[in-house]
Design an enzyme around this catalytic site. Structure first.
Site, PDB file in Angstrom:
ATOM      1  N   HIS A 130       0.838  -1.198   0.000  1.00 45.54           N
ATOM      2  CA  HIS A 130       0.000   0.000   0.000  1.00 45.54           C
ATOM      3  C   HIS A 130       0.874   1.250   0.000  1.00 45.54           C
ATOM      4  O   HIS A 130       0.629   2.194  -0.762  1.00 45.54           O
ATOM      5  CB  HIS A 130      -0.908  -0.007   1.230  1.00 45.54           C
ATOM      6  CG  HIS A 130      -1.674   1.266   1.426  1.00 45.54           C
ATOM      7  ND1 HIS A 130      -2.753   1.608   0.650  1.00 45.54           N
ATOM      8  CD2 HIS A 130      -1.502   2.293   2.310  1.00 45.54           C
ATOM      9  CE1 HIS A 130      -3.223   2.783   1.041  1.00 45.54           C
ATOM     10  NE2 HIS A 130      -2.481   3.224   2.045  1.00 45.54           N
ATOM     11  N   THR A 162      -3.300   0.121   6.028  1.00 44.91           N
ATOM     12  CA  THR A 162      -3.878  -0.616   4.908  1.00 44.91           C
ATOM     13  C   THR A 162      -2.966  -1.750   4.475  1.00 44.91           C
ATOM     14  O   THR A 162      -1.778  -1.555   4.228  1.00 44.91           O
ATOM     15  CB  THR A 162      -4.124   0.326   3.720  1.00 44.91           C
ATOM     16  OG1 THR A 162      -4.871   1.452   4.174  1.00 44.91           O
ATOM     17  CG2 THR A 162      -4.894  -0.376   2.620  1.00 44.91           C
ATOM     18  N   SER A 165     -14.137   5.480  12.039  1.00 46.23           N
ATOM     19  CA  SER A 165     -13.512   4.210  11.671  1.00 46.23           C
ATOM     20  C   SER A 165     -14.452   3.099  12.106  1.00 46.23           C
ATOM     21  O   SER A 165     -15.110   3.207  13.147  1.00 46.23           O
ATOM     22  CB  SER A 165     -12.150   4.040  12.351  1.00 46.23           C
ATOM     23  OG  SER A 165     -11.247   5.049  11.962  1.00 46.23           O
ATOM     24  N   LYS A 206      -9.378  11.701   8.363  1.00 44.68           N
ATOM     25  CA  LYS A 206      -9.409  10.390   9.005  1.00 44.68           C
ATOM     26  C   LYS A 206     -10.314  10.327  10.231  1.00 44.68           C
ATOM     27  O   LYS A 206     -10.818   9.255  10.562  1.00 44.68           O
ATOM     28  CB  LYS A 206      -7.983  10.013   9.457  1.00 44.68           C
ATOM     29  CG  LYS A 206      -7.009   9.774   8.314  1.00 44.68           C
ATOM     30  CD  LYS A 206      -7.190   8.394   7.759  1.00 44.68           C
ATOM     31  CE  LYS A 206      -6.042   8.006   6.850  1.00 44.68           C
ATOM     32  NZ  LYS A 206      -6.147   6.616   6.389  1.00 44.68           N
TER      33      LYS A 206
END
Length: 435
Positions: free
Chosen positions: A140, A366, A263, A259
């Site tokens: 990633h 990721t 989540s 972000k």
């Protein structure tokens, strides 16, 4: 290295008397993950998943079926106290639960304490005091880096230090909670000034979550040989990302509004004891890569500190669900594509004396495979939106309103019953206008 041990609770021929649980895709009796649930009409309490049912652990303890276990841990509404128990006590609870669910003599007493999972509501398994997201998926890092720095995708520090940043713990939500498209600032390359509005580049990130168990005192580092003694278990983690916000805001201090809006995690803690058969050798570092510094290097960890877990991502659009079209798989790949092990990221996190606490959550970052079929984000799959991916009835560059993104994971090892992590999914809702 203090890896968990394989014992009789992992035996492939172990069977449960719970109907439909033998051979269950996620929760056979070899798994026994813990979570926090509410039965219909009841309050939150600790439970264990077995097949399509949840055993009420609080009620089992109250009925005297779990003698010698910690009342403080099992009568709580979160798993924080359980997570902080010594590994020997957590293992003893696993043994007791396994006996309850495999010995026929217990069936009459335990059966009334089982609730159909479909009738229950799942909650966050722990009160999360702190959340740290790492960046250990090297493919990633290479793929995203190549979009911006084709000649030098990895920054110089990547292969020397596990990169991470502290995220927002308050916005972590359990699977099934909708994610509202966030508003924020973006700036087009040709624009003179930024604008404010809904993200146009909403993305998912396929990650494994690491639940911290016993903590460490402030100022007291954790040795890598002891690191797994500070891990209670694992989950799936989708660290939603607004890529256009991130491109504008991340320098010089890193991710922020791109972000912290939400989540998603799977609700079940796959205990480190359940994962004992699924620790495997870490992939050898490519020739020429630097040797990590001694504090984050342990030969035993390299020989058996990686996770044998298969990871998948699928998508269904609102139209697909309306028409009864099955979910489309976007990617699949192994967790062994993590460049740093769980023990290495825990050790590094505490190496400066940072105190970790039971119920803290670490994200792997990721996890992607080298090939497109295993990329862990739409940013990679579509090459930053330049190569849209076809889905039934349309195309996607980034996630759209009404899309449901679902992550799944399965731990596998020859000679052992595979175990799953349970659901980690969310549907995207439209952005809310600011008044």
């Amino acid at each position: 290295m203090s890896r968990p041990v394989v014992d009789h609770t992992h035996a492939p021929d172990l069977k449960t008397w719970v109907e439909g649980a033998n051979g269950h895709a996620d929760f056979p009796v070899q798994n026994l993950p813990l979570g926090v649930f509410s039965p219909r009409g009841g309050d939150a309490r600790i439970g264990v998943a077995i097949g399509d049912f949840i055993l009420d652990v609080r009620a089992a303890f109250g009925a005297g079926l779990l003698p010698g276990q910690s009342a403080e841990a099992l009568e709580a509404r979160t798993l924080n106290t359980y997570m902080g128990l010594p590994a020997s006590q957590r293992r003893a609870l696993r043994h007791a639960l396994s006996a309850l669910l495999t010995e026929d003599a217990n069936a009459a007493k335990v059966q009334p304490l089982l609730h159909p999972a479909a009738d229950c509501t799942m909650h966050l398994p722990a009160q999360i005091g702190d959340y740290t997201d790492f960046y250990v998926g090297i493919h990633h890092a290479m793929n995203v880096g190549a979009l911006f720095r084709p000649e030098n995708p990895l920054l110089p520090n990547y292969k020397h230090v596990p990169i991470g940043y502290h995220g927002r713990a308050s916005s972590i939500r359990v699977s099934g909670t909708p994610v509202v498209r966030p508003n924020g600032q973006t700036k087009a390359p040709t624009a003179e000034a930024p604008s404010f509005g809904p993200t146009k580049r909403l993305d998912y990130e396929l990650e494994i979550g690491v639940w911290i168990g016993a903590g460490n005192e402030l100022g007291q580092p954790i040795r890598i040989e002891d690191a797994l003694n500070h891990v209670a278990g694992f989950c799936l983690l989708n660290d939603w990302s607004a890529r256009d916000f991130q491109a504008w805001e991340y320098q010089p201090l890193g991710p922020f509004l791109a972000k912290n809006f939400m989540s998603t995690i799977s609700p079940w803690v796959i205990t480190i004891e359940a994962m004992a058969p699924f620790f495997v050798a870490q992939k050898a570092r490519p020739q020429g890569d630097p040797q990590p510094l001694p504090y984050i290097w342990d030969e035993a960890d390299q020989a058996g500190g990686a996770l044998s877990v298969d990871l998948k991502v699928s998508i269904t659009s609102e139209a697909m669900r309306k028409d009864g079209v099955a979910a489309m798989q976007l990617s699949e790949g192994p967790a062994t594509n993590m460049y740093w092990t769980v023990a290495q990221i825990v050790t590094h996190h505490a190496s400066n004396g940072c105190n970790l606490n039971p119920g803290d959550l670490l994200g792997s970052g990721t996890i992607s495979a080298p090939e497109r079929s295993g990329f862990g984000s739409l940013m990679e799959i579509t090459r930053g939106g330049a190569e849209p991916v076809e889905i039934p009835g349309g195309v996607r560059t980034f996630a759209e309103d009404g899309d449901q993104i679902a992550l799944s994971a399965r731990a596998t090892a020859d000679g052992y019953v595979s175990i799953g992590f349970g659901p980690c999914e969310a549907i995207i809702k439209p952005a809310l206008p600011l008044a």
